[in-house]
Design a protein around this motif. Structure first.
Motif, PDB file in Angstrom:
ATOM      1  N   VAL A  36      -1.584 -10.357  -4.021  1.00 15.39           N
ATOM      2  CA  VAL A  36      -0.316  -9.516  -3.710  1.00 15.39           C
ATOM      3  C   VAL A  36      -0.860  -7.923  -3.631  1.00 15.39           C
ATOM      4  N   GLY A  37      -2.023  -7.591  -4.478  1.00 19.20           N
ATOM      5  CA  GLY A  37      -2.358  -6.306  -4.504  1.00 19.20           C
ATOM      6  C   GLY A  37      -3.193  -5.871  -3.152  1.00 19.20           C
ATOM      7  N   VAL A  38      -3.860  -6.855  -2.818  1.00 22.95           N
ATOM      8  CA  VAL A  38      -4.599  -6.888  -1.455  1.00 22.95           C
ATOM      9  C   VAL A  38      -3.611  -6.487  -0.201  1.00 22.95           C
ATOM     10  N   LEU A  39      -2.799  -7.476  -0.302  1.00 22.96           N
ATOM     11  CA  LEU A  39      -1.603  -7.218   0.791  1.00 22.96           C
ATOM     12  C   LEU A  39      -1.047  -5.815   0.929  1.00 22.96           C
ATOM     13  N   SER A  40      -0.774  -5.312  -0.485  1.00 27.17           N
ATOM     14  CA  SER A  40      -0.326  -3.870  -0.441  1.00 27.17           C
ATOM     15  C   SER A  40      -1.200  -3.236  -0.089  1.00 27.17           C
ATOM     16  N   ASP A  41      -2.529  -2.945  -0.290  1.00 27.73           N
ATOM     17  CA  ASP A  41      -3.589  -2.183   0.234  1.00 27.73           C
ATOM     18  C   ASP A  41      -3.780  -2.241   1.740  1.00 27.73           C
ATOM     19  N   ALA A  42      -3.779  -3.522   1.964  1.00 25.31           N
ATOM     20  CA  ALA A  42      -4.040  -3.521   3.631  1.00 25.31           C
ATOM     21  C   ALA A  42      -2.968  -3.070   4.650  1.00 25.31           C
ATOM     22  N   THR A  43      -1.723  -3.203   4.139  1.00 24.66           N
ATOM     23  CA  THR A  43      -0.609  -3.207   4.836  1.00 24.66           C
ATOM     24  C   THR A  43       0.054  -1.544   4.632  1.00 24.66           C
ATOM     25  N   LEU A  45       1.983  -1.372   2.368  1.00 30.00           N
ATOM     26  CA  LEU A  45       3.491  -1.549   1.920  1.00 30.00           C
ATOM     27  C   LEU A  45       3.335  -2.126   0.482  1.00 30.00           C
ATOM     28  N   PRO A  46       4.594  -1.781  -0.050  1.00 35.43           N
ATOM     29  CA  PRO A  46       4.715  -2.090  -1.396  1.00 35.43           C
ATOM     30  C   PRO A  46       5.117  -3.596  -1.749  1.00 35.43           C
ATOM     31  N   TRP A  47       3.891  -4.331  -2.028  1.00 36.93           N
ATOM     32  CA  TRP A  47       4.009  -5.931  -2.212  1.00 36.93           C
ATOM     33  C   TRP A  47       3.935  -6.158  -3.790  1.00 36.93           C
ATOM     34  N   LEU A  48       3.454  -5.375  -4.692  1.00 38.28           N
ATOM     35  CA  LEU A  48       3.302  -5.555  -5.929  1.00 38.28           C
ATOM     36  C   LEU A  48       4.392  -4.863  -6.826  1.00 38.28           C
ATOM     37  N   MET A  49       5.192  -5.670  -7.665  1.00 37.10           N
ATOM     38  CA  MET A  49       6.084  -4.846  -8.623  1.00 37.10           C
ATOM     39  C   MET A  49       5.822  -5.635  -9.626  1.00 37.10           C
ATOM     40  N   ALA A  50       6.301  -4.701 -10.821  1.00 39.66           N
ATOM     41  CA  ALA A  50       6.023  -5.224 -12.454  1.00 39.66           C
ATOM     42  C   ALA A  50       6.491  -6.498 -12.582  1.00 39.66           C
ATOM     43  N   PRO A  51       7.760  -7.106 -12.237  1.00 47.87           N
ATOM     44  CA  PRO A  51       8.119  -8.091 -12.788  1.00 47.87           C
ATOM     45  C   PRO A  51       6.975  -9.310 -12.371  1.00 47.87           C
ATOM     46  N   PHE A  52       6.235  -9.254 -11.361  1.00 51.93           N
ATOM     47  CA  PHE A  52       5.266 -10.318 -11.046  1.00 51.93           C
ATOM     48  C   PHE A  52       4.141 -10.648 -12.001  1.00 51.93           C
TER      49      PHE A  52
END
Length: 152
Positions: A36-43, A45-52
């Motif tokens: 999820v963090g890599v997806l955030s960095d690559a795009t 866009l915010p993919w990572l949120m605290a509840p995860f």
């Protein structure tokens, strides 16, 4: 019974997991949050949120729990986020609207059989963050699907 007596732990702590289970939990949680963090960095866009992070504890630490099943993880996160977005659209952000959003998310997760405790934070977090409707798709839905898929 006194308040102090009620606060004391009752019974023994839960059993320690076998080392292979603990190692698999570590690997699963690390992989899920990393993806999820890599997806955030690559795009960008915010993919990572605290509840995860809290979801990873349940999904990988207690995989047999009903709360860890993909239906609960995905459904709970999406439903709670939807409640938060609706409350944000209808009410000002205040202590009472935050309480209303979280309580409504809890009941709707129960009724839909998608209870996932970390997801309850979505209703409050989305309201406090003042996010837009597309937040429901990304990070909520896509991130929850990623967690559920990696758990399987």
């Amino acid at each position: 019974m006194s308040l102090l007596a009620r606060l004391r732990p009752h019974g023994a702590p839960p059993p320690r997991p076998a080392l292979p289970h603990a190692a698999a939990s570590w690997l699963g949680a690390a992989t899920a949050i990393a993806v999820v963090g890599v997806l955030s960095d690559a795009t960008a866009l915010p993919w990572l949120m605290a509840p995860f992070g809290a979801s990873a504890v349940i999904v990988f630490g207690l995989p047999d729990s009903p709360l860890a099943q993909p239906r609960a993880v995905i459904g709970g996160h999406v439903l709670s986020a939807l409640v938060g977005l609706i409350c944000l659209a209808l009410f000002p952000v205040a202590w009472w609207s935050l309480a209303l959003a979280v309580a409504s998310a809890v009941v709707l997760m129960q009724l839909s059989r998608t209870t996932h405790p970390p997801a309850g934070a979505n209703a409050r977090g989305l309201m406090r963050g003042g996010v837009r409707w597309d937040f429901l798709e990304r990070p909520v839905l896509t991130g929850a699907i990623a967690l559920g898929a990696l758990a399987l």
